[in-house]
Motif scaffolding. Structure first.
Motif, PDB file in Angstrom:
ATOM      1  N   VAL A  13       0.789  -1.121  -0.147  1.00  0.00           N
ATOM      2  CA  VAL A  13       0.015   0.155   0.062  1.00  0.00           C
ATOM      3  C   VAL A  13       0.998   1.244   0.078  1.00  0.00           C
ATOM      4  O   VAL A  13       0.421   2.321   0.152  1.00  0.00           O
ATOM      5  N   ARG A  14       2.141   1.080  -0.172  1.00  0.00           N
ATOM      6  CA  ARG A  14       3.090   2.217  -0.249  1.00  0.00           C
ATOM      7  C   ARG A  14       3.385   2.472  -1.609  1.00  0.00           C
ATOM      8  O   ARG A  14       3.414   1.730  -2.711  1.00  0.00           O
ATOM      9  N   GLY A  15       4.306   3.670  -1.996  1.00  0.00           N
ATOM     10  CA  GLY A  15       4.920   3.748  -3.192  1.00  0.00           C
ATOM     11  C   GLY A  15       4.308   4.997  -3.876  1.00  0.00           C
ATOM     12  O   GLY A  15       4.121   5.038  -5.114  1.00  0.00           O
ATOM     13  N   PHE A  16       3.563   5.799  -3.014  1.00  0.00           N
ATOM     14  CA  PHE A  16       3.013   7.199  -3.794  1.00  0.00           C
ATOM     15  C   PHE A  16       3.889   8.322  -3.944  1.00  0.00           C
ATOM     16  O   PHE A  16       4.605   8.605  -3.070  1.00  0.00           O
ATOM     17  N   VAL A  17       4.226   8.646  -5.342  1.00  0.00           N
ATOM     18  CA  VAL A  17       4.957   9.499  -5.712  1.00  0.00           C
ATOM     19  C   VAL A  17       4.600  10.832  -6.190  1.00  0.00           C
ATOM     20  O   VAL A  17       3.768  10.836  -6.997  1.00  0.00           O
ATOM     21  N   GLU A  18       5.186  11.826  -5.562  1.00  0.00           N
ATOM     22  CA  GLU A  18       4.540  13.219  -6.041  1.00  0.00           C
ATOM     23  C   GLU A  18       5.659  14.188  -6.376  1.00  0.00           C
ATOM     24  O   GLU A  18       6.663  14.210  -5.528  1.00  0.00           O
ATOM     25  N   VAL A  79       7.656  10.933  -1.254  1.00  0.00           N
ATOM     26  CA  VAL A  79       7.374   9.529  -1.306  1.00  0.00           C
ATOM     27  C   VAL A  79       6.333   9.164  -0.002  1.00  0.00           C
ATOM     28  O   VAL A  79       6.935   9.429   0.870  1.00  0.00           O
ATOM     29  N   ASP A  80       5.253   8.715  -0.416  1.00  0.00           N
ATOM     30  CA  ASP A  80       4.358   8.472   0.693  1.00  0.00           C
ATOM     31  C   ASP A  80       3.929   9.594   1.669  1.00  0.00           C
ATOM     32  O   ASP A  80       4.273   9.448   2.719  1.00  0.00           O
ATOM     33  N   LYS A  81       4.056  10.660   1.140  1.00  0.00           N
ATOM     34  CA  LYS A  81       3.792  11.991   1.705  1.00  0.00           C
ATOM     35  C   LYS A  81       5.095  12.580   2.682  1.00  0.00           C
ATOM     36  O   LYS A  81       4.750  13.605   3.257  1.00  0.00           O
ATOM     37  N   ARG A  82       6.204  11.802   2.437  1.00  0.00           N
ATOM     38  CA  ARG A  82       7.241  12.262   3.162  1.00  0.00           C
ATOM     39  C   ARG A  82       8.018  13.069   2.184  1.00  0.00           C
ATOM     40  O   ARG A  82       8.672  12.458   1.183  1.00  0.00           O
ATOM     41  N   HIS A  83       8.584  14.195   2.475  1.00  0.00           N
ATOM     42  CA  HIS A  83       9.593  14.886   1.952  1.00  0.00           C
ATOM     43  C   HIS A  83      11.076  14.131   1.454  1.00  0.00           C
ATOM     44  O   HIS A  83      11.478  13.819   2.507  1.00  0.00           O
ATOM     45  N   VAL A  84      11.381  14.253   0.231  1.00  0.00           N
ATOM     46  CA  VAL A  84      12.810  13.557  -0.031  1.00  0.00           C
ATOM     47  C   VAL A  84      13.854  14.511  -0.172  1.00  0.00           C
ATOM     48  O   VAL A  84      13.637  15.543  -0.673  1.00  0.00           O
ATOM     49  N   SER A 167       9.648   0.960  -1.059  1.00  0.00           N
ATOM     50  CA  SER A 167       8.141   1.581  -1.578  1.00  0.00           C
ATOM     51  C   SER A 167       8.303   1.875  -3.100  1.00  0.00           C
ATOM     52  O   SER A 167       7.254   1.647  -3.929  1.00  0.00           O
ATOM     53  N   VAL A 168       9.561   2.407  -3.443  1.00  0.00           N
ATOM     54  CA  VAL A 168       9.639   2.683  -4.808  1.00  0.00           C
ATOM     55  C   VAL A 168      11.022   1.885  -5.212  1.00  0.00           C
ATOM     56  O   VAL A 168      12.060   2.110  -4.597  1.00  0.00           O
ATOM     57  N   LEU A 169      11.142   1.331  -6.487  1.00  0.00           N
ATOM     58  CA  LEU A 169      12.202   0.901  -7.363  1.00  0.00           C
ATOM     59  C   LEU A 169      12.457   1.896  -8.199  1.00  0.00           C
ATOM     60  O   LEU A 169      11.617   2.153  -9.203  1.00  0.00           O
ATOM     61  N   THR A 199       5.517  -3.410  -6.534  1.00  0.00           N
ATOM     62  CA  THR A 199       6.325  -2.302  -6.078  1.00  0.00           C
ATOM     63  C   THR A 199       5.956  -1.275  -7.107  1.00  0.00           C
ATOM     64  O   THR A 199       6.331  -1.608  -8.269  1.00  0.00           O
ATOM     65  N   THR A 200       6.100   0.046  -6.775  1.00  0.00           N
ATOM     66  CA  THR A 200       5.937   1.083  -7.733  1.00  0.00           C
ATOM     67  C   THR A 200       7.368   1.105  -8.452  1.00  0.00           C
ATOM     68  O   THR A 200       8.358   1.169  -7.537  1.00  0.00           O
ATOM     69  N   VAL A 201       7.397   1.085  -9.907  1.00  0.00           N
ATOM     70  CA  VAL A 201       8.662   1.152 -10.523  1.00  0.00           C
ATOM     71  C   VAL A 201       8.617   2.389 -11.348  1.00  0.00           C
ATOM     72  O   VAL A 201       7.807   2.815 -12.180  1.00  0.00           O
TER      73      VAL A 201
END
Length: 272
Positions: A13-18, A79-84, A167-169, A199-201
């Motif tokens: 349920v992870r891997g949301f990228v903005e 990524v998943d609402k956390r600032h990178v 979460s993201v590859l 996985t979000t790719v």
């Protein structure tokens, strides 16, 4: 009771990228070079996205910003609402060049991230054995990188990233150095693993057929400076196999994307 592997496979349920108003500039010989300007997109959890465009359009730069290797000049990545703002275990990275540690065996390379994180030995063993078996490398677990073919090394690199359950590859032209037959086998293997893990790719390529074969959506990039020119939904049925490349829909999408890329390639060459 669920095994550690089953727990890992169920965490999707992870891997949301903005990416919001992302711009990147570098200094070159005292001049400011605008590599990316006002890039915006969102990627839903579990999507397979390809960044496609001519050389120099900033595909790899976007990937490196999402990875936290490069700081943007302006804009934000979440990524998943956390600032990178730095690298993290929630983002796995597979490079174009073979990047296994030459002094470690296949098993030790795949295990490395888990060991650094302090995962207990028994749990590490369960996960590493699962992934080695998944990509046909278990019998090569005691081999060193120089004893493996290019395709084997990239299989090991991919599962080294996936074993940490990111979460993201992020994948930067990982199959570019492989021969055509091995490359297609690796594409099919990647899709099989992705269909299991979801996985979000985010996959960088300059190959139109590869992008169409792999992705749910293609972000076609423009040049001077780099930006998202158009988003293409790839509606080809899954699972995809070699025959997918012969379908009328594939051929039509190929022609559409080719024309978009051709326009940008001509711009990058300063041609009319």
């Amino acid at each position: 009771m669920a095994t550690l592997v089953e727990k890992n496979l169920g965490q999707r349920v992870r891997g949301f990228v903005e990416v919001e108003n992302l711009s990147v500039s570098f200094k070159r010989k005292g001049q400011s070079v605008h590599v990316l300007e006002s890039v915006n997109f969102k990627i839903e959890p579990g999507e397979f996205i390809c960044l496609l465009g001519p050389s120099g359009c900033g595909k790899s730069t976007i990937l490196n910003v999402i990875a936290g290797f490069i700081q943007p000049s302006s804009g934000f990545v979440f990524v998943d609402k956390r600032h990178v703002d730095s690298p993290g275990a929630d983002r796995g990275f597979v490079f174009q060049q073979y990047s296994l540690l030459p002094w470690k065996t296949t098993y030790q390379n795949v295990e490395f991230g888990l060991k650094i994180r302090g995962v207990p030995k028994a749990e590490r063993s369960e996960l590493v054995h699962y992934y080695l078996n998944r990509v046909g490398l278990f019998k090569h677990r005691h081999s060193y990188p120089h004893q493996l073919s290019g395709g084997m090394q990239q299989r090991a690199s991919i599962i080294r990233a996936l074993v940490n359950s990111p979460s993201v590859l992020l994948m930067d032209e990982p199959f570019a150095a492989l021969d055509a037959q091995t490359r297609h086998m690796m594409q099919e293997l990647l899709l099989t693993i992705w269909s299991d893990l979801k996985t979000t790719v985010i996959f960088v390529t300059h190959d139109i057929e590869e992008a169409l074969f792999l992705s749910d959506k293609i972000f076609v990039m423009g040049v001077n400076p780099g930006r998202i020119k158009e988003k293409i939904n790839v509606t080809l049925d899954r699972p995809r196999h070699a025959d997918s490349l012969l379908s009328p829909e594939f051929i039509s999408l190929n022609r559409q994307v080719f024309e978009l890329i051709r326009e940008e390639t001509l711009k990058s060459m300063d041609m009319d």
